[in-house]
Design a protein around this motif. Structure first.
Motif, PDB file in Angstrom:
ATOM      1  N   PHE A 206      48.040  51.798  54.044  1.00 32.21           N
ATOM      2  CA  PHE A 206      49.421  52.233  54.272  1.00 32.21           C
ATOM      3  C   PHE A 206      50.350  51.044  54.430  1.00 32.21           C
ATOM      4  CE2 PHE A 206      52.682  53.157  57.510  1.00 32.21           C
ATOM      5  CZ  PHE A 206      53.441  54.079  56.799  1.00 32.21           C
ATOM      6  N   ARG A 207      49.876  50.019  55.098  1.00 31.58           N
ATOM      7  CA  ARG A 207      50.685  48.822  55.320  1.00 31.58           C
ATOM      8  C   ARG A 207      50.621  47.849  54.139  1.00 31.58           C
ATOM      9  NH1 ARG A 207      54.520  48.101  58.593  1.00 31.58           N
ATOM     10  NH2 ARG A 207      53.883  45.967  59.124  1.00 31.58           N
ATOM     11  N   ARG A 208      49.826  48.196  53.133  1.00 32.17           N
ATOM     12  CA  ARG A 208      49.635  47.374  51.947  1.00 32.17           C
ATOM     13  C   ARG A 208      49.089  45.984  52.272  1.00 32.17           C
ATOM     14  NH1 ARG A 208      54.899  48.789  48.090  1.00 32.17           N
ATOM     15  NH2 ARG A 208      54.528  51.051  48.025  1.00 32.17           N
ATOM     16  N   VAL A 209      48.265  45.934  53.300  1.00 27.33           N
ATOM     17  CA  VAL A 209      47.584  44.687  53.637  1.00 27.33           C
ATOM     18  C   VAL A 209      46.439  44.445  52.668  1.00 27.33           C
ATOM     19  CG1 VAL A 209      46.262  43.487  55.422  1.00 27.33           C
ATOM     20  CG2 VAL A 209      48.254  44.867  56.058  1.00 27.33           C
ATOM     21  N   ILE A 210      45.769  45.520  52.251  1.00 29.54           N
ATOM     22  CA  ILE A 210      44.681  45.416  51.288  1.00 29.54           C
ATOM     23  C   ILE A 210      44.972  46.334  50.109  1.00 29.54           C
ATOM     24  CG2 ILE A 210      42.987  44.871  53.077  1.00 29.54           C
ATOM     25  CD1 ILE A 210      41.931  47.748  52.793  1.00 29.54           C
ATOM     26  N   SER A 211      44.267  46.088  49.021  1.00 25.26           N
ATOM     27  CA  SER A 211      44.332  46.954  47.846  1.00 25.26           C
ATOM     28  C   SER A 211      43.112  47.876  47.851  1.00 25.26           C
ATOM     29  CB  SER A 211      44.359  46.109  46.569  1.00 25.26           C
ATOM     30  OG  SER A 211      44.084  46.898  45.431  1.00 25.26           O
ATOM     31  N   ILE A 212      43.235  49.014  47.190  1.00 24.61           N
ATOM     32  CA  ILE A 212      42.130  49.966  47.136  1.00 24.61           C
ATOM     33  C   ILE A 212      41.026  49.498  46.203  1.00 24.61           C
ATOM     34  CG2 ILE A 212      43.102  51.292  45.216  1.00 24.61           C
ATOM     35  CD1 ILE A 212      41.195  52.683  48.284  1.00 24.61           C
ATOM     36  N   ARG A 213      41.294  48.499  45.356  1.00 24.35           N
ATOM     37  CA  ARG A 213      40.345  48.148  44.293  1.00 24.35           C
ATOM     38  C   ARG A 213      38.989  47.701  44.825  1.00 24.35           C
ATOM     39  NH1 ARG A 213      45.280  46.511  41.692  1.00 24.35           N
ATOM     40  NH2 ARG A 213      45.294  44.559  42.868  1.00 24.35           N
ATOM     41  N   ILE A 214      38.979  46.740  45.739  1.00 24.48           N
ATOM     42  CA  ILE A 214      37.692  46.222  46.225  1.00 24.48           C
ATOM     43  C   ILE A 214      36.913  47.273  47.010  1.00 24.48           C
ATOM     44  CG2 ILE A 214      36.612  44.543  47.767  1.00 24.48           C
ATOM     45  CD1 ILE A 214      38.699  42.513  46.905  1.00 24.48           C
ATOM     46  N   PRO A 215      37.512  47.955  48.021  1.00 19.46           N
ATOM     47  CA  PRO A 215      36.742  48.986  48.732  1.00 19.46           C
ATOM     48  C   PRO A 215      36.248  50.103  47.826  1.00 19.46           C
ATOM     49  CG  PRO A 215      38.730  48.421  49.950  1.00 19.46           C
ATOM     50  CD  PRO A 215      38.844  47.762  48.618  1.00 19.46           C
ATOM     51  N   ALA A 216      37.096  50.552  46.880  1.00 18.74           N
ATOM     52  CA  ALA A 216      36.686  51.641  45.995  1.00 18.74           C
ATOM     53  C   ALA A 216      35.540  51.219  45.089  1.00 18.74           C
ATOM     54  CB  ALA A 216      37.880  52.112  45.166  1.00 18.74           C
ATOM     55  N   ALA A 217      35.637  50.007  44.528  1.00 17.59           N
ATOM     56  CA  ALA A 217      34.562  49.522  43.658  1.00 17.59           C
ATOM     57  C   ALA A 217      33.274  49.311  44.439  1.00 17.59           C
ATOM     58  CB  ALA A 217      35.000  48.221  42.979  1.00 17.59           C
ATOM     59  N   TYR A 218      33.398  48.786  45.648  1.00 18.76           N
ATOM     60  CA  TYR A 218      32.234  48.537  46.508  1.00 18.76           C
ATOM     61  C   TYR A 218      31.547  49.861  46.854  1.00 18.76           C
ATOM     62  CZ  TYR A 218      29.651  46.051  50.238  1.00 18.76           C
ATOM     63  OH  TYR A 218      28.668  45.489  51.021  1.00 18.76           O
ATOM     64  N   LEU A 219      32.285  50.773  47.460  1.00 19.66           N
ATOM     65  CA  LEU A 219      31.703  52.038  47.905  1.00 19.66           C
ATOM     66  C   LEU A 219      31.261  52.901  46.726  1.00 19.66           C
ATOM     67  CD1 LEU A 219      34.236  52.889  50.764  1.00 19.66           C
ATOM     68  CD2 LEU A 219      31.945  51.905  50.984  1.00 19.66           C
ATOM     69  N   GLY A 220      32.025  52.860  45.637  1.00 14.08           N
ATOM     70  CA  GLY A 220      31.647  53.621  44.452  1.00 14.08           C
ATOM     71  C   GLY A 220      30.333  53.154  43.862  1.00 14.08           C
ATOM     72  N   THR A 221      30.130  51.845  43.849  1.00  9.31           N
ATOM     73  CA  THR A 221      28.874  51.303  43.313  1.00  9.31           C
ATOM     74  C   THR A 221      27.694  51.683  44.192  1.00  9.31           C
ATOM     75  OG1 THR A 221      30.070  49.434  42.344  1.00  9.31           O
ATOM     76  CG2 THR A 221      27.692  49.192  42.623  1.00  9.31           C
ATOM     77  N   VAL A 222      27.863  51.564  45.508  1.00  2.00           N
ATOM     78  CA  VAL A 222      26.798  51.978  46.429  1.00  2.00           C
ATOM     79  C   VAL A 222      26.477  53.452  46.241  1.00  2.00           C
ATOM     80  CG1 VAL A 222      26.180  52.288  48.860  1.00  2.00           C
ATOM     81  CG2 VAL A 222      27.331  50.193  48.136  1.00  2.00           C
TER      82      VAL A 222
END
Length: 324
Positions: A206-222
């Motif tokens: 929400f604060r745009r401190v991080i992007s969704i790309r890394i968490p989504a790719a990480y969790l999606g791969t797992v």
């Protein structure tokens, strides 16, 4: 005409390092609160040992190098908090303090300070502590067992198997998915409550401190690898338990997204997240210990610069040739 010549950047935003670090601290508060609720008040003292040692080390190294005081930027505070959340509540205070010193002086300070470090300081310190004090970091108190507050030596308590220990057998954990989601399980301070971590992750997005790309790719791969290669009877349940157990959520949301140790380009971030997820599953399936998040992220930290070099985004208005 009078021209003012100054160094870049020439366009400045409102965000500062201190403001970003404050957002990270706010995002970590739910996980910290869950740790105190499920593991007891000793958690606060473990956090204090990590944070105070990190702050002291930050002040000392700047004093020795005769550089300006960097304590106000909040990076040492965040390092101490993240390290504490990766430790068991029963860890000796002096071990936690050693971790804070190592993270700040060796992993971050000797590399040039904030933004210059190759490896995530909190995970680098955890790997160091795992090498020196494996028994302290792999013994988790059973849920509900009171921990003595004033004990400086290793706390002698009844230990309990974490969900990942069951999954290494391999077998599905005894804990229900509700227990896993809320945090009523054994494990490290900050990795037990998936709900608390998701709330913190939502704040950072929400604060745009991080992007969704890394968490989504990480969790999606797992998720995909756990579903394709299940070790339990129910592939779907195995996948969900793999996502909720251990430090996957903590690593994907707070560790892998560290600005200094992760790639900058969008494509590089996706590949980086996929690499973290694939290594996590591989280390969990073949490693000596049931968890693989720490070493998976550290390995990908070392490859971040390479990904940025070869996965260069196309410049605006330029074709593929212009990106090279």
């Amino acid at each position: 005409m009078n021209l003012t010549v100054s160094a870049s950047p020439h366009i400045r935003g409102k965000d500062t390092t201190a403001r970003l670090m404050l957002d990270v601290v706010i995002a970590l508060l739910p996980a910290l609160a869950a740790g105190v609720i499920f593991h007891g008040p000793r958690v606060a003292l473990v956090v204090a040992a990590c944070v105070l040692s990190a702050l002291a080390a930050e002040w000392l190294i700047r004093l020795v190098l005769r550089q300006h005081n960097t304590l106000p930027d909040g990076s040492a505070l965040v390092t101490g908090l993240l390290l504490a959340l990766t430790l068991p509540a029963s860890v000796p205070y002096w071990v936690a303090a050693i971790g804070g010193l190592f993270a700040t002086i060796v992993v971050k300070g000797l590399c040039g300070g904030l933004g210059q470090n190759t490896f995530n300081p909190a995970l680098g310190a955890r790997a160091f502590l795992m090498l020196l004090f494996p028994a302290c970091l792999t013994r988790f108190p059973a849920l509900g067992v009171p921990l003595p507050l004033g004990e400086l030596s290793p706390v002698d308590v009844i230990t309990g198997a974490t969900p990942l220990h069951h999954m290494q057998m391999p077998a599905l954990p005894d804990a229900t998915l509700t227990d896993m989601f809320l945090g009523r399980i054994g494990g490290c301070i900050g990795e037990t409550s998936a709900l608390a971590l998701l709330i913190g992750g939502g704040w950072l997005l929400f604060r745009r401190v991080i992007s969704i790309r890394i968490p989504a790719a990480y969790l999606g791969t797992v998720a995909v690898l756990s579903l394709i290669f299940p070790k339990g009877e129910d592939p779907l349940l195995w996948m969900v338990y793999s996502l909720l157990g251990g430090g996957v959520l903590l690593g994907a949301i707070f560790m892998a997204t560290d600005y200094a140790t992760s790639p900058v380009g969008p494509a590089a971030q996706v590949v980086y997240g996929v690499g973290c997820g694939a290594l996590t599953v591989a280390l969990r399936y073949t490693g000596l210990f049931p968890e693989g998040v720490t070493y998976a992220i550290l390995i990908m930290n070392a490859a971040a610069w390479l990904l940025d070099r070869y996965l260069v985004p196309t410049r605006y208005g330029a074709g593929k040739e212009g990106a090279k």
